[in-house]
Scaffold this active site. Structure first.
Site, mmCIF file in Angstrom:
data_model
loop_
_atom_site.group_PDB
_atom_site.id
_atom_site.type_symbol
_atom_site.label_atom_id
_atom_site.label_comp_id
_atom_site.label_asym_id
_atom_site.label_seq_id
_atom_site.Cartn_x
_atom_site.Cartn_y
_atom_site.Cartn_z
ATOM 1 N N GLU A 1 -1.706 -8.785 5.423
ATOM 2 C CA GLU A 1 -1.585 -7.995 6.475
ATOM 3 C C GLU A 1 -2.894 -6.739 6.063
ATOM 4 O O GLU A 1 -2.574 -6.032 5.273
ATOM 5 C CB GLU A 1 -0.272 -7.344 6.531
ATOM 6 N N CYS B 1 -2.339 1.580 9.753
ATOM 7 C CA CYS B 1 -3.347 0.277 9.934
ATOM 8 C C CYS B 1 -3.515 -0.018 11.452
ATOM 9 O O CYS B 1 -4.582 -0.355 11.830
ATOM 10 C CB CYS B 1 -2.821 -0.612 9.156
ATOM 11 N N SER C 1 -5.893 -2.974 1.975
ATOM 12 C CA SER C 1 -7.152 -3.216 2.608
ATOM 13 C C SER C 1 -8.032 -4.757 2.785
ATOM 14 O O SER C 1 -7.428 -5.374 1.846
ATOM 15 C CB SER C 1 -8.348 -2.388 1.871
ATOM 16 N N GLU D 1 -12.720 1.195 9.277
ATOM 17 C CA GLU D 1 -11.319 1.882 9.140
ATOM 18 C C GLU D 1 -11.460 3.143 8.535
ATOM 19 O O GLU D 1 -12.002 3.170 7.518
ATOM 20 C CB GLU D 1 -10.398 1.057 8.544
ATOM 21 N N PRO E 1 0.956 -1.283 -0.201
ATOM 22 C CA PRO E 1 -0.065 -0.022 -0.080
ATOM 23 C C PRO E 1 0.965 1.299 0.004
ATOM 24 O O PRO E 1 1.969 1.149 -0.044
ATOM 25 C CB PRO E 1 -0.728 -0.168 1.310
ATOM 26 N N LYS F 1 -8.815 11.032 -2.994
ATOM 27 C CA LYS F 1 -9.718 9.839 -2.772
ATOM 28 C C LYS F 1 -9.904 9.682 -1.089
ATOM 29 O O LYS F 1 -10.542 9.367 -0.311
ATOM 30 C CB LYS F 1 -9.432 8.514 -3.454
ATOM 31 N N GLN F 2 -8.739 9.839 -0.524
ATOM 32 C CA GLN F 2 -8.374 9.313 0.905
ATOM 33 C C GLN F 2 -8.885 10.709 1.731
ATOM 34 O O GLN F 2 -9.532 10.328 2.626
ATOM 35 C CB GLN F 2 -7.103 9.474 1.216
ATOM 36 N N LYS G 1 4.987 -5.410 -6.506
ATOM 37 C CA LYS G 1 4.039 -4.305 -7.152
ATOM 38 C C LYS G 1 3.827 -3.096 -5.946
ATOM 39 O O LYS G 1 2.898 -3.322 -5.142
ATOM 40 C CB LYS G 1 2.740 -4.905 -7.477
ATOM 41 N N PRO G 2 4.409 -1.893 -6.267
ATOM 42 C CA PRO G 2 4.186 -0.794 -5.070
ATOM 43 C C PRO G 2 2.810 -0.293 -5.449
ATOM 44 O O PRO G 2 2.360 -0.449 -6.501
ATOM 45 C CB PRO G 2 5.190 0.316 -5.612
ATOM 46 N N ALA G 3 2.191 0.518 -4.434
ATOM 47 C CA ALA G 3 1.027 1.150 -4.626
ATOM 48 C C ALA G 3 1.312 2.395 -5.823
ATOM 49 O O ALA G 3 2.299 2.960 -6.006
ATOM 50 C CB ALA G 3 0.527 2.005 -3.506
ATOM 51 N N GLU G 4 -0.036 2.393 -6.615
ATOM 52 C CA GLU G 4 -0.039 3.606 -7.725
ATOM 53 C C GLU G 4 0.494 4.866 -7.206
ATOM 54 O O GLU G 4 0.805 5.896 -7.960
ATOM 55 C CB GLU G 4 -1.072 3.541 -8.849
HETATM 56 P P1 NAI Z 1 -5.986 -0.934 -1.675
HETATM 57 O O1 NAI Z 1 -6.081 -2.110 -0.740
HETATM 58 O O2 NAI Z 1 -6.914 -0.688 -2.679
HETATM 59 O O3 NAI Z 1 -4.537 -1.096 -2.172
HETATM 60 C C1 NAI Z 1 -3.488 -1.831 -1.905
HETATM 61 C C2 NAI Z 1 -2.397 -2.323 -2.900
HETATM 62 O O4 NAI Z 1 -3.305 -3.205 -3.589
HETATM 63 C C3 NAI Z 1 -2.052 -1.303 -3.891
HETATM 64 O O5 NAI Z 1 -0.715 -1.642 -4.437
HETATM 65 C C4 NAI Z 1 -3.095 -1.650 -5.268
HETATM 66 O O6 NAI Z 1 -2.509 -1.170 -6.179
HETATM 67 C C5 NAI Z 1 -3.311 -2.996 -4.943
HETATM 68 N N1 NAI Z 1 -4.692 -3.505 -5.455
HETATM 69 C C6 NAI Z 1 -5.691 -2.875 -5.528
HETATM 70 N N2 NAI Z 1 -6.738 -3.599 -6.165
HETATM 71 C C7 NAI Z 1 -6.106 -4.841 -6.556
HETATM 72 C C8 NAI Z 1 -6.684 -5.817 -7.019
HETATM 73 N N3 NAI Z 1 -7.909 -6.143 -7.562
HETATM 74 N N4 NAI Z 1 -5.589 -7.063 -7.248
HETATM 75 C C9 NAI Z 1 -4.435 -7.007 -6.795
HETATM 76 N N5 NAI Z 1 -3.916 -5.634 -6.178
HETATM 77 C C10 NAI Z 1 -4.771 -4.695 -6.113
HETATM 78 O O7 NAI Z 1 -5.863 0.203 -0.593
HETATM 79 P P2 NAI Z 1 -6.328 1.699 -1.173
HETATM 80 O O8 NAI Z 1 -7.602 1.872 -1.849
HETATM 81 O O9 NAI Z 1 -5.149 2.381 -1.573
HETATM 82 O O10 NAI Z 1 -7.002 2.121 0.432
HETATM 83 C C11 NAI Z 1 -8.301 1.854 0.717
HETATM 84 C C12 NAI Z 1 -8.508 1.826 2.161
HETATM 85 O O11 NAI Z 1 -7.554 0.473 2.345
HETATM 86 C C13 NAI Z 1 -7.794 2.683 3.027
HETATM 87 O O12 NAI Z 1 -8.514 4.157 3.103
HETATM 88 C C14 NAI Z 1 -7.381 2.052 4.231
HETATM 89 O O13 NAI Z 1 -8.686 2.183 5.162
HETATM 90 C C15 NAI Z 1 -7.102 0.696 3.722
HETATM 91 N N6 NAI Z 1 -5.681 0.430 3.882
HETATM 92 C C16 NAI Z 1 -5.021 -0.290 4.740
HETATM 93 C C17 NAI Z 1 -3.645 -0.526 4.842
HETATM 94 C C18 NAI Z 1 -3.086 -1.120 5.599
HETATM 95 O O14 NAI Z 1 -1.889 -1.107 5.880
HETATM 96 N N7 NAI Z 1 -3.380 -2.138 6.241
HETATM 97 C C19 NAI Z 1 -2.687 0.175 3.734
HETATM 98 C C20 NAI Z 1 -3.517 1.124 2.836
HETATM 99 C C21 NAI Z 1 -5.029 1.203 2.751
#
Ligand code: NAI
Ligand code: MG
Length: 503
Positions: free
Chosen positions: A266, A300, A245, A399, A166, A346-347, A191-194
């Site tokens: 995680e 998190c 997430s 969250e 993320p 978005k956030q 694969k880092p976050a975009e």
């Molecule tokens: P996300 O879970 O969508 O993104 C995390 C990673 O997953 C990014 O690298 C993203 O490109 C990738 N990803 C997204 N969709 C995917 C798919 N279908 N298949 C494979 N990889 C995919 O998190 P997002 O949208 O950036 O944040 C949304 C919410 O998630 C946040 O508001 C927060 O509540 C939670 N979050 C929790 C984290 C943690 O450390 N536990 C970290 C980031 C977000």
């Protein structure tokens, strides 16, 4: 093209000037097969930092093949742990030497306060050293005492491992997750976050400079639904690890399940800080406010539910409100800033949406929060907020990932524990009291992966950190167990012959 007005270090300007930045696959810089790129910005100013290659499913296939090839043929997996350790120490030293560069890249890309970004880079360095040393000292081979047989188990690296991260702690999480995989002799595709691909790309390039064989560390930036989904579903991987997430975690687990591939998840959290009436109120207020404003609450394991003994509730609330009003919000590179922006529009919408929905469901608004203005910077800034009331409120259940805490009061320990454990998540909670016997008893009764005493967000190397329930599965980082996760166990057995000498 570098379009930012912020004054960067020359090395950072040079790196960003190489835009569009490419993936690192098999030691080479590779653009996406359809030339698609995306922009990553500074959330503190909305200025574009660089364009980055958006890798496609066939590019992901190339990266997994490169990692498989490096596993089979580069000699990495066969190196004795001490020789692999030398390379990983060299890698850690090289990152440490470039700490100001990494920290500035991370700070700008994630909107993270510069000093905190420096801490994250140092944490990467220490995690790499911890696992490089650990891999040299743990026993990979165990003799088994079995009648009539010579038998032992040996632990072998799995092969190419996939990682999806993320945007909140890009380089720190890379350390927590790839360091044990590499120390164990695996190869990795990241694969880092975009929103925050830059520090990981820089890391991928540096690996080459220090002599880590090509293909051992591959970095594939891109969108989650395209690059992330292709990586999680790739049958050539042997293990997968995802941090993010719960919604996406489920998709990743499904994809891995189809390939019968082990996966470490995680996920998010809704941690509690349980505060008894024997604490130093001012000191506790300092630490709670520090925790909830750290990286603008995008953590998190944060304490987002504050469960406070009734007799100190009013005093603690006013001490916290006072401090939260004074938190200096500013651009992440401003040395005076204590809290930077959240990562994206978005956030910010998500945080503001929860404040509205929480109030609409009847939460008592102790500190309103809302959008914050920072002079001369058009970034995604929000103010800290405090809501209070029943933990059934949407802002107490879900969250938020922003500088928002939800407060409630309690009268006795049993009631308090019931409130702490009333959540679908299970990542981390803290208990605050000067009675250390009570602290231990309560710490062991809170249902989650981690309990902290008189502190929140504590991560020494060597203490396992993992979530349960909606917060994760098959997981765990930061300890010796994580290293063993990156070895598969192989049993070897030979029936003894009469001619064998008796031992
Ligand atoms: P996300 O879970 O969508 O993104 C995390 C990673 O997953 C990014 O690298 C993203 O490109 C990738 N990803 C997204 N969709 C995917 C798919 N279908 N298949 C494979 N990889 C995919 O998190 P997002 O949208 O950036 O944040 C949304 C919410 O998630 C946040 O508001 C927060 O509540 C939670 N979050 C929790 C984290 C943690 O450390 N536990 C970290 C980031 C977000
Ligand atoms: Mg960014």
């Amino acid at each position: 093209m570098n379009r930012i007005s912020t004054n960067c270090l020359p090395e950072v300007a040079e790196f960003l000037g190489g835009s569009p930045l490419k993936a690192v696959i098999g030691g080479k810089e590779v653009e996406s097969s359809n030339r698609e790129v995306f922009a990553t910005c500074d959330p503190g100013s909305q200025e574009i930092l660089a364009e980055v290659a958006a890798m496609q499913p066939d590019d992901i296939d190339c990266a997994v093949r490169a990692a498989a090839e490096a596993f089979a043929r580069s000699g990495w997996a066969q190196l004795p742990p001490n020789e692999r350790g030398v390379l990983l120490h060299r890698f850690a030293d090289a990152v440490e030497k470039r700490k100001p560069i990494f920290a500035q890249i991370e700070s700008l890309d994630a909107g993270k306060i510069l000093g905190q970004a420096e801490g994250d880079v140092q944490n990467f360095v220490e995690t790499m050293r911890y696992y490089a040393d650990l891999a040299m000292h743990v026993q990979r081979r165990s003799a088994l005492a079995v009648a009539g047989h010579e038998a032992w188990t040996v632990r072998q690296p799995w092969g190419p491992c996939g990682f999806i991260f993320p945007w909140n702690f890009p380089i720190l999480l890379a350390g927590w997750n790839i360091a044990p995989a590499l120390a164990a002799g695996n190869t990795v595709v990241i694969k880092p976050a975009e929103d925050t691909p830059l520090s990981t790309i820089y890391l991928g390039r540096l690996a080459r400079e220090v002599g880590i064989p090509d293909g051992v560390i591959n970095v594939v930036p891109g969108f989650g639904k395209v690059a992330g989904a292709a990586l999680a579903a790739h049958p050539g991987l042997k293990r997968m690890s995802f941090t993010g997430s719960p919604e996406v975690g489920r998709l990743i687990a499904e994809a891995c399940g189809r390939n019968l591939m082990p996966v470490k998840l995680e996920l998010g959290g809704k941690g509690a800080a349980l505060v008894f009436d024997d604490v130093d109120v001012e000191q506790t207020a300092d630490r709670l406010v520090q925790a909830i404003t750290f990286h603008a609450g995008q953590v998190c394991c944060d304490a987002t539910r504050w469960i406070i003994h009734r007799s100190i509730y009013e005093r603690l609330v006013s001490a916290c409100v006072r401090r939260m009003r004074e938190v200096k919000i500013g651009h992440e590179l401003d040395p005076a800033a204590q809290m930077g922006p959240v990562v994206s529009q978005k956030q910010r919408d998500r945080v503001l949406g929860y404040l509205r929905r929480g109030a609409a469901e009847g939460a008592n608004v102790l500190l309103a929060g809302g959008e914050a203005a920072v002079s001369g910077r058009d970034g995604f800034y929000v103010k800290p907020a405090l809501l209070a009331g029943s933990l059934d409120n949407v802002a107490a259940r879900e969250e938020i990932f922003g500088p928002v805490a939800f407060l409630t009061s309690f009268s006795d320990e049993e009631e308090a524990l019931g409130l702490v454990n009333r959540t679908d998540y299970g990542l981390a909670n803290s208990v605050w009291t000067s009675d250390l016997r009570r602290a231990s008893r309560v710490a062991e009764s809170m249902v989650a992966g981690n309990s902290w005493i008189n502190a929140h967000n504590v991560f020494p190397h060597g203490v396992p950190y993992a979530g349960i329930n909606q917060s994760g599965m098959g997981g765990g980082v930061l300890s010796v167990e994580t290293l063993f996760d990156y070895w598969r166990s192989l049993s070897v057995v030979r029936p003894l012959e009469n001619s064998d000498p008796t031992p």
